[in-house]
Design an enzyme around this catalytic site. Structure first.
Site, PDB file in Angstrom:
ATOM      1  NE  ARG A 111      -7.127   1.535  -0.503  1.00 10.71           N
ATOM      2  CZ  ARG A 111      -6.299   0.964   0.379  1.00 10.71           C
ATOM      3  NH1 ARG A 111      -6.002  -0.310   0.262  1.00 10.71           N
ATOM      4  NH2 ARG A 111      -5.789   1.663   1.359  1.00 10.71           N
ATOM      5  CB  SER A 157      -1.125   9.453   3.237  1.00 12.88           C
ATOM      6  OG  SER A 157      -0.705   8.195   2.743  1.00 12.88           O
ATOM      7  CG  ASP A 315      -5.318   0.911   9.503  1.00 11.60           C
ATOM      8  OD1 ASP A 315      -5.987   1.495   8.621  1.00 11.60           O
ATOM      9  OD2 ASP A 315      -4.117   0.633   9.360  1.00 11.60           O
ATOM     10  NE  ARG A 391      -6.459  -2.728   9.697  1.00 10.37           N
ATOM     11  CZ  ARG A 391      -5.508  -3.548  10.126  1.00 10.37           C
ATOM     12  NH1 ARG A 391      -5.772  -4.473  11.010  1.00 10.37           N
ATOM     13  NH2 ARG A 391      -4.267  -3.457   9.690  1.00 10.37           N
TER      14      ARG A 391
HETATM   15  C1  S3P Z   1      -0.254   2.288   6.399  1.00  8.55           C
HETATM   16  C2  S3P Z   1      -0.744   3.548   6.466  1.00  8.55           C
HETATM   17  C3  S3P Z   1      -2.179   3.851   6.543  1.00  8.55           C
HETATM   18  C4  S3P Z   1      -2.966   2.630   6.989  1.00  8.55           C
HETATM   19  C5  S3P Z   1      -2.568   1.380   6.277  1.00  8.55           C
HETATM   20  C6  S3P Z   1      -1.093   1.090   6.483  1.00  8.55           C
HETATM   21  C7  S3P Z   1       1.211   2.115   6.263  1.00  8.55           C
HETATM   22  O1  S3P Z   1      -2.626   4.253   5.257  1.00  8.55           O
HETATM   23  O2  S3P Z   1      -4.346   2.860   6.827  1.00  8.55           O
HETATM   24  O3  S3P Z   1      -3.306   0.268   6.765  1.00  8.55           O
HETATM   25  O4  S3P Z   1       1.721   0.998   6.441  1.00  8.55           O
HETATM   26  O5  S3P Z   1       1.875   3.106   5.988  1.00  8.55           O
HETATM   27  P1  S3P Z   1      -2.458   5.784   4.735  1.00  8.55           P
HETATM   28  O6  S3P Z   1      -1.024   6.078   4.712  1.00  8.55           O
HETATM   29  O7  S3P Z   1      -3.049   5.781   3.359  1.00  8.55           O
HETATM   30  O8  S3P Z   1      -3.246   6.592   5.719  1.00  8.55           O
END
Ligand code: S3P
Length: 440
Positions: A111, A157, A315, A391
């Protein structure tokens, strides 16, 4: 679960943040409602491996924070598969006094991490990835004095923003950041409880309206806090989907987080005609709104989901796509690229599983999707792909009930739900006593 009322585990995102802040702060913090999920256990394990004292009794966790001086300064850490653990940790350790090797599970090593590393390097961090994308992916971090910067974050993000904020708190001068689209703001709400100075400011030199709201961080030590963690809306999402299209009676999900930056699924479904009632309370200690959600059986109609809405339901998108397959008329989804780099390629898996269930999806490119819904669709029973993405397993459980509400539910790797919701199948069984889950 009692009758038609359900309480879901504590919010995973808030729990990660609370554990990191408590570990960095000086003094003993008390966190209530910490979920017993694999991801949060990964963060707790790393905090302990760094020498911080932690005592857990059920969902209550007491942490004696290190005040910024991590007791163990040369260490090889096993991060496992938790993306939030890894990305937030990078922000914390970039400013620590020590040298750290972070080993990650193969799934996490595929990732993206470059945005986080690039941002930290701009602050003066010494961070490098080794073998990223292979089974031996590692990060090496040598702590440095970081410098305050002004930065427009390149992608929406929340994890990237949090890595930045945790590093900025430890820099030698103030920092600013702006997001292309607002992402979940749990850390911004929580940090003032730990004594941090954060504010939203307008940037006098900025002519870009989207980036006009800057978050200003003043470096400084954190002090211990008491944090109550509400239920996780993402854990509630499969029950919301089932309550809308599969149940005959309303369902209430109690004491769940209602932070506006997480409510995308609820807002979009309401736009599609869903009857979902919010009864909000407020918890001053966590800075997070929470309350009860009551979901009534509803008929849905198509809508357009915009890229600007994606972070608020990132999510929950797989479930939203499946629900659109049961709506009257067409639903467009735009801005889906981020789904491809989650625990699995969620876009590919969702499209394949919904198609196999008999839904009509078109995917003109990697970012866009439309689906011509059929309200009376009786999904076809299907073979689900083998994936350890929690998920996806939850999505498969909903699709499986759509095909046969009396089960049996046969899903490979069904125990993958433990990443965020170890009691998922217990609650599933309570809601669907006639069905039986078989994992293989
Ligand atoms: C999260 C942010 C999201 C989400 C992940 C949890 C977090 O990811 O998909 O399950 O706790 O900040 P991204 O920040 O990469 O979008």
């Amino acid at each position: 679960m009692t009758g038609d009322r359900l309480i879901v585990p504590g919010d995973k995102s808030i729990a990660h943040r609370a554990v990191w802040c408590a570990a960095l702060a000086r003094g003993e913090s008390l966190l209530r409602g910490v979920p017993e999920s694999d991801d949060v256990a990964a963060t707790c394990g790393v905090v302990q491996a760094l020498g911080v004292r932690m005592v857990r009794v059920g969902t209550e966790v007491r942490i004696e924070g290190c005040g910024g001086a991590w007791p163990i300064q040369v260490v090889s850490l096993d991060i496992g598969a938790s993306g939030t653990t890894l990305r937030l940790l990078c922000g914390l350790l970039a400013a620590a006094q020590g040298t750290y090797h972070l080993r990650v599970a193969a799934q996490l090593g595929r990732r993206p991490i470059e945005h986080v590393l690039g941002l930290l390097r701009a602050m003066g961090a010494e961070v490098e990835s080794v073998g990223w994308g292979t089974a031996d992916a590692q990060l090496r971090i040598r702590g440095r004095q970081l410098h305050g910067v002004r930065c427009a974050l390149p992608v929406a993000s929340a994890q990237l923003k949090c890595a930045f904020l945790l590093a900025a708190l430890q820099a030698d001068s103030a920092s600013w950041c702006a997001e292309p689209v607002l992402t979940r703001d749990h850390l911004e709400r929580m940090l003032p409880q730990f004594g941090a100075k954060l504010s939203h400011v307008r940037c006098p030199t900025c002519c870009n309206a989207a980036a006009a709201d800057w978050l200003h961080v003043v470096p400084g030590p954190l002090r211990a806090a008491a944090i109550n963690i509400p239920g996780d809306l993402s854990a509630a999402a499969p029950w919301i989907a089932m309550a809308l299209v599969l149940r005959q009676r309303p369902l209430t999900i109690a004491k769940v987080g209602l932070n506006p930056t997480r409510l995308g699924m609820v807002r979009i479904l309401q736009r599609m005609g869903a009857r979902i009632e919010l009864h909000a309370a407020h918890d001053a200690a966590a800075g997070e709104p929470y309350g009860d959600l009551t979901i009534f059986p509803s008929c849905l109609r198509g809508t357009t989901v915009l890229p600007s809405e994606v972070p608020s339901c990132i999510d929950e998108l797989p479930l939203l796509i499946a629900l659109a397959g049961l709506a009257q008329a067409r639903t467009h989804f735009r801005g889906l690229t981020a789904l491809r780099s989650k625990e699995s390629d969620r876009l590919q898996h969702t499209v394949a599983a919904c198609r196999a269930a008999g839904m009509a999806l078109e995917q003109p490119d990697g970012d866009t999707l439309w689906i011509d819904g059929r309200p009376a669709l009786r999904a076809t029973p299907q073979q689900f792909p083998r994936t350890d993405d929690h998920r996806m397993v939850m999505l498969f459980s909903v699709l499986s009930l759509l095909a046969d509400p009396r089960g049996p539910v046969q899903i490979p790797d069904a125990c993958a739900v433990a990443k965020s919701y170890p009691g998922y199948w217990r609650d599933f069984q309570a809601l669907w006593p006639d069905s039986e889950c078989e994992s293989f």
